[in-house]
Design a protein around this motif. Structure first.
Motif, PDB file in Angstrom:
ATOM      1  N   ASP A 175       0.846  -1.188   0.000  1.00  9.52           N
ATOM      2  CA  ASP A 175       0.000   0.000   0.000  1.00  9.52           C
ATOM      3  C   ASP A 175       0.884   1.241   0.000  1.00  9.52           C
ATOM      4  O   ASP A 175       1.991   1.223   0.557  1.00  9.52           O
ATOM      5  CB  ASP A 175      -0.907  -0.015   1.237  1.00  9.52           C
ATOM      6  N   LEU A 176       0.390   2.316  -0.587  1.00  8.86           N
ATOM      7  CA  LEU A 176       1.153   3.566  -0.626  1.00  8.86           C
ATOM      8  C   LEU A 176       1.552   4.004   0.773  1.00  8.86           C
ATOM      9  O   LEU A 176       2.664   4.516   0.985  1.00  8.86           O
ATOM     10  CB  LEU A 176       0.328   4.653  -1.316  1.00  8.86           C
ATOM     11  N   ARG A 177       0.679   3.804   1.746  1.00 15.22           N
ATOM     12  CA  ARG A 177       1.003   4.215   3.120  1.00 15.22           C
ATOM     13  C   ARG A 177       2.233   3.487   3.640  1.00 15.22           C
ATOM     14  O   ARG A 177       3.003   4.046   4.441  1.00 15.22           O
ATOM     15  CB  ARG A 177      -0.185   3.926   4.044  1.00 15.22           C
ATOM     16  N   VAL A 188      14.858   1.493   3.562  1.00 19.55           N
ATOM     17  CA  VAL A 188      14.700   1.082   2.170  1.00 19.55           C
ATOM     18  C   VAL A 188      13.289   0.516   2.023  1.00 19.55           C
ATOM     19  O   VAL A 188      12.807  -0.216   2.884  1.00 19.55           O
ATOM     20  CB  VAL A 188      15.747   0.025   1.788  1.00 19.55           C
ATOM     21  N   THR A 189      12.607   0.886   0.958  1.00 16.43           N
ATOM     22  CA  THR A 189      11.202   0.487   0.795  1.00 16.43           C
ATOM     23  C   THR A 189      11.026  -0.462  -0.386  1.00 16.43           C
ATOM     24  O   THR A 189      11.676  -0.325  -1.420  1.00 16.43           O
ATOM     25  CB  THR A 189      10.308   1.716   0.593  1.00 16.43           C
ATOM     26  N   VAL A 190      10.104  -1.407  -0.203  1.00 19.31           N
ATOM     27  CA  VAL A 190       9.800  -2.395  -1.238  1.00 19.31           C
ATOM     28  C   VAL A 190       8.291  -2.460  -1.422  1.00 19.31           C
ATOM     29  O   VAL A 190       7.553  -2.729  -0.473  1.00 19.31           O
ATOM     30  CB  VAL A 190      10.318  -3.796  -0.857  1.00 19.31           C
ATOM     31  N   ALA A 191       7.825  -2.205  -2.633  1.00 28.84           N
ATOM     32  CA  ALA A 191       6.413  -2.382  -2.981  1.00 28.84           C
ATOM     33  C   ALA A 191       6.241  -3.786  -3.527  1.00 28.84           C
ATOM     34  O   ALA A 191       6.923  -4.175  -4.486  1.00 28.84           O
ATOM     35  CB  ALA A 191       5.982  -1.353  -4.021  1.00 28.84           C
ATOM     36  N   CYS A 192       5.336  -4.554  -2.920  1.00 25.29           N
ATOM     37  CA  CYS A 192       5.166  -5.940  -3.360  1.00 25.29           C
ATOM     38  C   CYS A 192       3.936  -6.067  -4.247  1.00 25.29           C
ATOM     39  O   CYS A 192       2.817  -5.782  -3.833  1.00 25.29           O
ATOM     40  CB  CYS A 192       5.098  -6.878  -2.164  1.00 25.29           C
ATOM     41  N   ASN A 193       4.160  -6.491  -5.452  1.00 20.77           N
ATOM     42  CA  ASN A 193       3.072  -6.629  -6.427  1.00 20.77           C
ATOM     43  C   ASN A 193       2.159  -7.809  -6.140  1.00 20.77           C
ATOM     44  O   ASN A 193       1.100  -7.921  -6.755  1.00 20.77           O
ATOM     45  CB  ASN A 193       3.655  -6.789  -7.839  1.00 20.77           C
ATOM     46  N   ILE A 200      -4.320   0.944  -8.233  1.00 20.62           N
ATOM     47  CA  ILE A 200      -3.220   1.904  -8.243  1.00 20.62           C
ATOM     48  C   ILE A 200      -1.936   1.208  -8.673  1.00 20.62           C
ATOM     49  O   ILE A 200      -1.619   0.112  -8.196  1.00 20.62           O
ATOM     50  CB  ILE A 200      -3.042   2.548  -6.861  1.00 20.62           C
ATOM     51  N   ASP A 201      -1.183   1.846  -9.549  1.00 22.39           N
ATOM     52  CA  ASP A 201       0.070   1.287 -10.034  1.00 22.39           C
ATOM     53  C   ASP A 201       1.165   1.560  -9.008  1.00 22.39           C
ATOM     54  O   ASP A 201       1.519   2.719  -8.773  1.00 22.39           O
ATOM     55  CB  ASP A 201       0.421   1.932 -11.379  1.00 22.39           C
ATOM     56  N   PRO A 202       1.732   0.532  -8.374  1.00 20.45           N
ATOM     57  CA  PRO A 202       2.775   0.758  -7.370  1.00 20.45           C
ATOM     58  C   PRO A 202       4.008   1.479  -7.900  1.00 20.45           C
ATOM     59  O   PRO A 202       4.779   2.026  -7.102  1.00 20.45           O
ATOM     60  CB  PRO A 202       3.132  -0.662  -6.911  1.00 20.45           C
ATOM     61  N   SER A 203       4.197   1.489  -9.203  1.00 18.93           N
ATOM     62  CA  SER A 203       5.377   2.170  -9.744  1.00 18.93           C
ATOM     63  C   SER A 203       5.320   3.678  -9.507  1.00 18.93           C
ATOM     64  O   SER A 203       6.330   4.365  -9.634  1.00 18.93           O
ATOM     65  CB  SER A 203       5.518   1.879 -11.244  1.00 18.93           C
ATOM     66  N   THR A 204       4.151   4.191  -9.152  1.00 21.39           N
ATOM     67  CA  THR A 204       4.009   5.624  -8.871  1.00 21.39           C
ATOM     68  C   THR A 204       4.325   5.971  -7.426  1.00 21.39           C
ATOM     69  O   THR A 204       4.309   7.139  -7.052  1.00 21.39           O
ATOM     70  CB  THR A 204       2.582   6.104  -9.192  1.00 21.39           C
ATOM     71  N   TRP A 205       4.607   4.983  -6.598  1.00 22.93           N
ATOM     72  CA  TRP A 205       4.779   5.229  -5.166  1.00 22.93           C
ATOM     73  C   TRP A 205       6.182   5.699  -4.792  1.00 22.93           C
ATOM     74  O   TRP A 205       6.376   6.180  -3.678  1.00 22.93           O
ATOM     75  CB  TRP A 205       4.474   3.967  -4.372  1.00 22.93           C
ATOM     76  N   GLY A 206       7.151   5.493  -5.659  1.00 27.45           N
ATOM     77  CA  GLY A 206       8.516   5.912  -5.350  1.00 27.45           C
ATOM     78  C   GLY A 206       9.272   4.951  -4.451  1.00 27.45           C
ATOM     79  O   GLY A 206      10.215   5.359  -3.763  1.00 27.45           O
ATOM     80  N   GLN A 210      10.340  -2.576  -6.574  1.00 30.48           N
ATOM     81  CA  GLN A 210       8.994  -3.071  -6.829  1.00 30.48           C
ATOM     82  C   GLN A 210       9.157  -4.501  -7.322  1.00 30.48           C
ATOM     83  O   GLN A 210       9.743  -4.734  -8.386  1.00 30.48           O
ATOM     84  CB  GLN A 210       8.277  -2.216  -7.871  1.00 30.48           C
ATOM     85  N   LEU A 211       8.653  -5.469  -6.548  1.00 31.24           N
ATOM     86  CA  LEU A 211       8.947  -6.869  -6.824  1.00 31.24           C
ATOM     87  C   LEU A 211       7.663  -7.680  -6.948  1.00 31.24           C
ATOM     88  O   LEU A 211       6.643  -7.359  -6.341  1.00 31.24           O
ATOM     89  CB  LEU A 211       9.823  -7.440  -5.700  1.00 31.24           C
TER      90      LEU A 211
END
Length: 234
Positions: A175-177, A188-193, A200-206, A210-211
């Motif tokens: 989640d963006l939060r 270090v942050t990781v967006a999990c697909n 919402i496209d996680p690629s916009t979260w910064g 993104q894995l």
């Protein structure tokens, strides 16, 4: 594989719970559909409810009843949903495929791991052992600190409990939060697909990474550790 220059070898990996470590959407959705059935309404299709799971009551009640916090009737539904969910939290909830292997790999590499969730303690404490996560190094719930994510306080509390500098922690969420909280905590942050990212496209979260799968995360961790060690040996 190229990595951001600021990366250091991770010492702890912190995870969101719903939609990151565990697929809890079936039980979350079932609870809100109990409320609909009690009110003589047809169940909301699971395909509509699942993408909102990471938003908890706000997401479920919004999808099932079209109400948001502050709307008339929302608070009564939220409290009722809490009761229905607490009565059947671990009926169909399971860990995502590859999570056990990921956690074993993290431990084998000498790293710590923990859970930081916005889920209240009344749910987190009984649920975590029932789905096989009782061995977490720390568990920080949504009401453990005065603030919930996206505030960094819960993540900083987790790092404190593990005794590890936040700069050596990674935070993984769907989640963006999660990404906002991790960034604010200096992690270090990781967006999990593989989670409940919704529309919402996680690629916009910064996020730093993104894995697509837990296996991808373990491979990335191992690659970063090898890269840092190689650089230090030069």
């Amino acid at each position: 594989m190229n990595f951001p220059s600021r990366l250091s070898a991770p010492r702890a990996i912190l995870f969101d719970l719903d939609g990151t470590l565990a697929d809890t959407a079936p039980d979350l959705a079932a609870a809100v559909n109990v409320l609909r059935t009690e009110r003589g309404l047809a169940p909301t299709p699971y395909a509509i409810l699942r993408p909102t799971a990471s938003a908890g009551a706000r997401g479920m009640i919004g999808a099932a009843f079209g109400l948001a916090p502050g709307d008339e009737g929302y608070e009564d539904l939220r409290l009722a949903w809490f009761d229905r969910y607490q009565a059947a939290m671990a009926v169909h909830s399971t860990l995502f495929d590859g999570v056990n292997e990921l956690l074993e790999g993290i431990r084998a590499a000498g790293m710590e791991w923990g859970i930081v969730t916005n889920k209240p303690m009344r749910f987190t404490d009984p649920l975590v052992p029932q789905i096989g996560l009782a061995h977490a190094g720390c568990i920080v719930s949504g009401d453990t600190t005065p603030h919930a994510k996206p505030h960094p306080a819960p993540l900083l509390e987790a790092a404190r409990r593990l005794g590890i500098d936040p700069a050596h922690c990674w935070y993984v969420g769907d989640d963006l939060r999660d990404i906002e909280a991790g960034r604010a905590a200096g992690m270090v942050t990781v967006a999990c697909n593989w989670g409940y990212c919704g529309a919402i496209d996680p690629s916009t979260w910064g996020a730093d990474f993104q894995l697509d799968t837990p296996a991808d995360l373990l491979a990335t961790l191992n690659a970063v550790v090898a890269s840092v060690r190689a650089a230090e040996a030069v």
